[in-house]
Design a protein around this motif. Structure first.
Motif, PDB file in Angstrom:
ATOM      1  N   TRP A  20       0.811  -1.216   0.000  1.00 35.49           N
ATOM      2  CA  TRP A  20       0.000   0.000   0.000  1.00 35.49           C
ATOM      3  C   TRP A  20       0.847   1.271   0.000  1.00 35.49           C
ATOM      4  O   TRP A  20       0.437   2.288  -0.576  1.00 35.49           O
ATOM      5  N   LEU A  21       2.004   1.266   0.642  1.00 32.82           N
ATOM      6  CA  LEU A  21       2.831   2.466   0.678  1.00 32.82           C
ATOM      7  C   LEU A  21       3.410   2.780  -0.703  1.00 32.82           C
ATOM      8  O   LEU A  21       3.534   3.950  -1.079  1.00 32.82           O
ATOM      9  N   ALA A  22       3.760   1.756  -1.459  1.00 32.24           N
ATOM     10  CA  ALA A  22       4.238   1.978  -2.824  1.00 32.24           C
ATOM     11  C   ALA A  22       3.122   2.519  -3.704  1.00 32.24           C
ATOM     12  O   ALA A  22       3.335   3.421  -4.526  1.00 32.24           O
ATOM     13  N   SER A  23       1.919   1.979  -3.536  1.00 32.92           N
ATOM     14  CA  SER A  23       0.781   2.475  -4.317  1.00 32.92           C
ATOM     15  C   SER A  23       0.526   3.946  -4.027  1.00 32.92           C
ATOM     16  O   SER A  23       0.294   4.752  -4.938  1.00 32.92           O
ATOM     17  N   GLY A  44       8.578   1.872  -7.490  1.00 34.07           N
ATOM     18  CA  GLY A  44       9.657   0.894  -7.526  1.00 34.07           C
ATOM     19  C   GLY A  44      10.687   1.124  -6.438  1.00 34.07           C
ATOM     20  O   GLY A  44      11.093   0.182  -5.744  1.00 34.07           O
ATOM     21  N   PHE A  45      11.108   2.364  -6.249  1.00 31.01           N
ATOM     22  CA  PHE A  45      12.095   2.649  -5.211  1.00 31.01           C
ATOM     23  C   PHE A  45      11.495   2.518  -3.813  1.00 31.01           C
ATOM     24  O   PHE A  45      12.196   2.133  -2.866  1.00 31.01           O
ATOM     25  N   THR A  46      10.213   2.784  -3.670  1.00 29.70           N
ATOM     26  CA  THR A  46       9.554   2.567  -2.379  1.00 29.70           C
ATOM     27  C   THR A  46       9.489   1.082  -2.058  1.00 29.70           C
ATOM     28  O   THR A  46       9.700   0.668  -0.910  1.00 29.70           O
ATOM     29  N   LEU A  47       9.236   0.253  -3.062  1.00 30.47           N
ATOM     30  CA  LEU A  47       9.201  -1.196  -2.840  1.00 30.47           C
ATOM     31  C   LEU A  47      10.547  -1.726  -2.366  1.00 30.47           C
ATOM     32  O   LEU A  47      10.594  -2.688  -1.594  1.00 30.47           O
ATOM     33  N   ASN A  55      12.667  -7.567  -3.141  1.00 28.41           N
ATOM     34  CA  ASN A  55      13.370  -6.876  -4.217  1.00 28.41           C
ATOM     35  C   ASN A  55      14.345  -5.866  -3.641  1.00 28.41           C
ATOM     36  O   ASN A  55      14.294  -5.531  -2.459  1.00 28.41           O
ATOM     37  N   GLY A  56      15.255  -5.385  -4.504  1.00 31.69           N
ATOM     38  CA  GLY A  56      16.232  -4.398  -4.093  1.00 31.69           C
ATOM     39  C   GLY A  56      16.819  -3.686  -5.292  1.00 31.69           C
ATOM     40  O   GLY A  56      16.629  -4.111  -6.440  1.00 31.69           O
ATOM     41  N   PRO A  57      17.552  -2.588  -5.074  1.00 30.76           N
ATOM     42  CA  PRO A  57      18.099  -1.809  -6.193  1.00 30.76           C
ATOM     43  C   PRO A  57      19.052  -2.591  -7.083  1.00 30.76           C
ATOM     44  O   PRO A  57      19.178  -2.287  -8.273  1.00 30.76           O
ATOM     45  N   ALA A  58      19.750  -3.592  -6.522  1.00 32.03           N
ATOM     46  CA  ALA A  58      20.693  -4.386  -7.314  1.00 32.03           C
ATOM     47  C   ALA A  58      20.045  -5.650  -7.864  1.00 32.03           C
ATOM     48  O   ALA A  58      20.743  -6.568  -8.292  1.00 32.03           O
ATOM     49  N   GLY A  59      18.723  -5.686  -7.858  1.00 30.37           N
ATOM     50  CA  GLY A  59      17.998  -6.820  -8.404  1.00 30.37           C
ATOM     51  C   GLY A  59      17.684  -6.631  -9.886  1.00 30.37           C
ATOM     52  O   GLY A  59      18.493  -6.090 -10.653  1.00 30.37           O
ATOM     53  N   ASP A  60      16.502  -7.061 -10.293  1.00 27.37           N
ATOM     54  CA  ASP A  60      16.105  -7.116 -11.692  1.00 27.37           C
ATOM     55  C   ASP A  60      14.746  -6.433 -11.854  1.00 27.37           C
ATOM     56  O   ASP A  60      13.930  -6.429 -10.922  1.00 27.37           O
ATOM     57  N   ALA A  61      14.460  -5.874 -13.045  1.00 29.29           N
ATOM     58  CA  ALA A  61      13.183  -5.184 -13.227  1.00 29.29           C
ATOM     59  C   ALA A  61      12.746  -5.175 -14.688  1.00 29.29           C
ATOM     60  O   ALA A  61      12.938  -4.182 -15.392  1.00 29.29           O
ATOM     61  N   PRO A  62      12.162  -6.257 -15.186  1.00 27.27           N
ATOM     62  CA  PRO A  62      11.517  -6.195 -16.494  1.00 27.27           C
ATOM     63  C   PRO A  62      10.291  -5.283 -16.440  1.00 27.27           C
ATOM     64  O   PRO A  62       9.486  -5.358 -15.503  1.00 27.27           O
ATOM     65  N   ILE A  63      10.168  -4.418 -17.418  1.00 26.44           N
ATOM     66  CA  ILE A  63       9.084  -3.431 -17.473  1.00 26.44           C
ATOM     67  C   ILE A  63       8.478  -3.478 -18.866  1.00 26.44           C
ATOM     68  O   ILE A  63       9.196  -3.567 -19.865  1.00 26.44           O
ATOM     69  N   ILE A  64       7.149  -3.408 -18.946  1.00 22.67           N
ATOM     70  CA  ILE A  64       6.485  -3.311 -20.242  1.00 22.67           C
ATOM     71  C   ILE A  64       5.616  -2.056 -20.208  1.00 22.67           C
ATOM     72  O   ILE A  64       4.924  -1.791 -19.228  1.00 22.67           O
ATOM     73  N   LEU A 131      12.607   9.859  -5.775  1.00 23.33           N
ATOM     74  CA  LEU A 131      13.272   9.164  -4.670  1.00 23.33           C
ATOM     75  C   LEU A 131      12.774   9.621  -3.301  1.00 23.33           C
ATOM     76  O   LEU A 131      13.136   9.020  -2.284  1.00 23.33           O
ATOM     77  N   GLU A 132      11.954  10.657  -3.259  1.00 22.78           N
ATOM     78  CA  GLU A 132      11.584  11.285  -1.993  1.00 22.78           C
ATOM     79  C   GLU A 132      10.929  10.317  -1.023  1.00 22.78           C
ATOM     80  O   GLU A 132      11.303  10.249   0.162  1.00 22.78           O
ATOM     81  N   ALA A 133       9.947   9.557  -1.479  1.00 28.41           N
ATOM     82  CA  ALA A 133       9.247   8.635  -0.569  1.00 28.41           C
ATOM     83  C   ALA A 133      10.186   7.547  -0.078  1.00 28.41           C
ATOM     84  O   ALA A 133      10.191   7.203   1.115  1.00 28.41           O
ATOM     85  N   ALA A 134      10.993   6.990  -0.968  1.00 28.49           N
ATOM     86  CA  ALA A 134      11.910   5.916  -0.575  1.00 28.49           C
ATOM     87  C   ALA A 134      12.910   6.419   0.461  1.00 28.49           C
ATOM     88  O   ALA A 134      13.189   5.728   1.458  1.00 28.49           O
ATOM     89  N   ILE A 135      13.453   7.601   0.253  1.00 25.31           N
ATOM     90  CA  ILE A 135      14.405   8.156   1.214  1.00 25.31           C
ATOM     91  C   ILE A 135      13.727   8.389   2.557  1.00 25.31           C
ATOM     92  O   ILE A 135      14.288   8.071   3.620  1.00 25.31           O
ATOM     93  N   GLY A 136      12.507   8.921   2.519  1.00 21.19           N
ATOM     94  CA  GLY A 136      11.796   9.185   3.766  1.00 21.19           C
ATOM     95  C   GLY A 136      11.527   7.927   4.562  1.00 21.19           C
ATOM     96  O   GLY A 136      11.758   7.883   5.785  1.00 21.19           O
ATOM     97  N   TYR A 137      11.066   6.876   3.900  1.00 20.16           N
ATOM     98  CA  TYR A 137      10.778   5.624   4.608  1.00 20.16           C
ATOM     99  C   TYR A 137      12.056   4.938   5.086  1.00 20.16           C
ATOM    100  O   TYR A 137      12.077   4.306   6.142  1.00 20.16           O
TER     101      TYR A 137
END
Length: 623
Positions: A20-23, A44-47, A55-64, A131-137
């Motif tokens: 829910w926080l990412a949404s 994505g960065f919040t997740l 998941n993490g920043p050094a992981g993988d992210a297929p996007i369509i 990046l604001e939400a991810a940094i805050g959390y």
């Protein structure tokens, strides 16, 4: 018809994700005028912060993605094997499988560059804003969910004795976090703050700052820390300590890239997926195998097609057990072809045109009989003979899928973790649609907290996607330097009448395209709501998965003929499946899938969204 939540509808914007926080972070971007791509990056960065076990920043992210008025494209955020990651290197270490955890299983990190590329090319907001939400959390904390706490507790001993950099981040006060308490990651917050400072110093322009961030990731303070960390041996699921061959040249030599999607026309619909370096075409093959059979079957049984006289959902019809049998057997055939033909390492590309042709699928369809099959039966598209890995042709070659602690029920959509860090990982998902008609679907994964030690000072670990390659030469999914492992990550986007209208996906490893096929067919075969698609009803419908193929995660086991169903499928369906020869395991009522979906009606402008209620974590928001 009962659903856990309403299908949301509006005209401004819709987001669905696995937390829910990412949404809400994504919705905040939409509210201030950002588009779907800005919102997806913020989510994505919040997740990375709120689902660090997935998941993490050094992981993988297929996007369509489907930009309004533009073509559907796949953005590949799946990094390849390092150039030093040869079969000979691994077998020389005495290994017959790539470990499921630790630095040795690392690919070139792909998620960060994919998100940056999406933001630069299609977004409008600044790097600082997304990046604001991810940094805050990360800096101030977020109320941690139960599955993070369980995962950390499962590897607590490993963190305390071996992966001490992980203990510093994930064992605050020397213990696993408690559900609901604020969990912080100050190292990650500091990493992003330094990245922003250096990127903004490098350029006054949005695009220049994003490109500077990409350079910093590859060759600046982040890239240097990644390479130094990879060179340190660490305990992995082999029970020994190994280092990664990942180098600075590997980081600088790769970038996220755009590709044409794989496509299949199903009536008025065109379903788009990542190519056969993923398992995405498995969904397309299931649709090609089934054709109109599911709808015809339910119509004959009195259920009618969607919007018909009776307007019944598939699970409400008398033909439901036969419908499940049909879907399960088609899934087995498609997954068998995945094993024989999908990958990025073969001498020739996967023969997708043949695999999706009517001639090929008519012959394959004839293999579906009244009894369940426990055989792995790949086809011979274009007359080519299939070739399987040893574990695929000999189910006893390796152990069954790993679940030593019973952390989660099979198919629950969360990772199971052993004391030495061995894990069957999972992932996240996010879909966004905005008022301009932009659609995006992403399945970020890898770099899980339980997959590899945290990089000191950065706050996140490397990924372990190499575990999805075979240490046998000549296979489409053999370990090959510079080639992508065949990932399970599989976002989806569908067009109707040539217009992009639907984005959807789910975590779940090997189950992703089984659950998505069930969702998509259920959406087409059930009555709509308020003039739009019944997204929530299709997500909430009782789900299942089968395991008659080698698992993609270490130790690559297979369970021929086994099917796991949610208890809500009912006794009648279970009895009929068993009578037909399926080895049925009954799971919890709400354990199969973590689907997300958004949709748009091009004529009315109405937008829709829904999210999975399983796990009490996914949420859709919008207006």
């Amino acid at each position: 018809m009962f659903t856990t939540r309403p299908t949301l509808q509006g005209t401004f914007g819709m987001v669905s994700s696995t937390h829910w926080l990412a949404s809400q972070a994504a919705m905040a971007i939409l509210e201030e005028g950002g588009n779907a791509f800005d919102a997806a990056v913020a989510a994505g960065f919040t997740l990375h912060v709120v689902e660090p076990h997935l998941n993490g920043p050094a992981g993988d992210a297929p996007i369509i993605l489907a930009p309004s008025g533009g073509p559907v494209r796949v953005l590949c955020g799946q990094g390849p094997a390092p150039m030093g990651a040869t079969i000979e290197h691994f077998t020389g270490l005495g290994l017959d499988l790539v470990p499921g955890t630790g630095p040795l299983a690392a690919v070139v990190p792909g998620a960060f560059d994919a998100w940056m590329t999406l933001l630069r090319d299609h977004g409008t907001r600044s790097l600082r804003r997304v990046l604001e939400a991810a940094i805050g959390y990360a800096e101030h904390g977020h109320p941690v969910v139960e599955q993070v706490c369980r995962t950390v507790e499962s590897v607590r001993e490993l963190f305390e004795t071996e992966w001490t950099s992980s203990a510093e981040v994930h064992l605050p006060g020397g213990r696993a976090p408690v559900p609901g308490e604020l969990l912080r990651n100050p190292d990650l917050a500091a990493t992003w703050r330094r990245l922003l400072a250096e990127a903004e110093a490098a350029s006054p322009h949005r695009e220049g700052q994003i490109d500077a961030a990409r350079r910093i990731w590859r060759e600046g303070f982040i890239g240097e820390a990644l390479v130094a960390h990879a060179a340190r041996p660490a305990m992995d699921s082999s029970g020994r300590r190994h280092a990664s061959p990942l180098t600075g040249d590997d980081l600088t030599g790769w970038a996220a890239s755009y590709e044409e999607p794989a496509r299949y026309d199903h009536g008025d619909w065109t379903v788009c997926k990542p190519g056969p370096w993923s398992q995405g075409p498995v969904l397309l093959q299931q649709l090609a195998l089934l054709g109109d059979a599911p709808a015809d079957l339910l119509a004959e049984a009195g259920g009618g097609r969607a919007g018909g006289a009776r307007g019944l959902a598939p699970e409400e019809t008398a033909a439901y057990p036969e419908y499940l049998h049909l879907l399960l057997e088609a899934s087995k055939l498609a997954m068998a072809d995945r094993e024989a033909w999908y990958g990025d390492a073969g001498p020739t590309p996967a023969p997708l045109d043949d695999l999706l042709s009517e001639e090929y699928n008519a012959a394959r369809r004839a293999l579906i009989g009244p009894r369940a099959s426990a055989e792995l039966r790949p086809g011979s598209p274009g007359g080519r003979p299939p070739r399987l890995a040893r574990a695929a042709s000999d189910p006893a070659a390796f152990a069954p899928p790993f679940d030593p602690l019973g952390v989660m029920a099979a198919g629950s959509g969360e990772p199971t973790v052993g004391r030495n860090g061995e894990t069957r990982g999972d992932t996240c998902h996010v879909d966004v649609v905005d008022r301009w008609g932009n659609l995006v679907s992403a399945t970020p994964s890898g770099g899980w907290l339980q997959s590899s030690p945290v990089v000191p000072g950065l706050g996140f670990p490397l990924g372990t996607r190499l575990q999805m390659t075979w240490l046998e030469p000549g296979l489409p999914s053999s370990l090959t330097p510079g080639r992508r492992p065949r990932t399970t990550l599989s976002p989806s986007l569908a067009l109707c009448g040539g217009e992009p209208v639907l984005a959807f996906g789910t975590p779940g490893g090997d189950q992703q395209d089984q659950w998505q096929a069930h969702f998509f067919l259920g959406l087409l075969l059930r009555p709509g709501v308020r003039g739009g698609p019944d997204l929530q009803g299709a997500i909430d419908a009782p789900n299942w998965h089968q395991d008659s193929f080698p698992a993609s995660f270490h130790p690559r086991g297979t369970r021929p003929g086994e099917v796991t169903v949610e208890s809500r499928v009912g006794e009648r369906a279970v009895e009929e499946l068993r009578r037909r020869g399926h080895r049925v395991h009954i799971g919890g009522a709400w354990t199969e899938g973590r689907l997300c979906a958004v949709a748009r009606d091009p004529e009315s402008g109405v937008l829709s969204a829904a999210a999975n209620a399983r796990g009490m974590q996914g949420y859709a928001v919008g207006r």
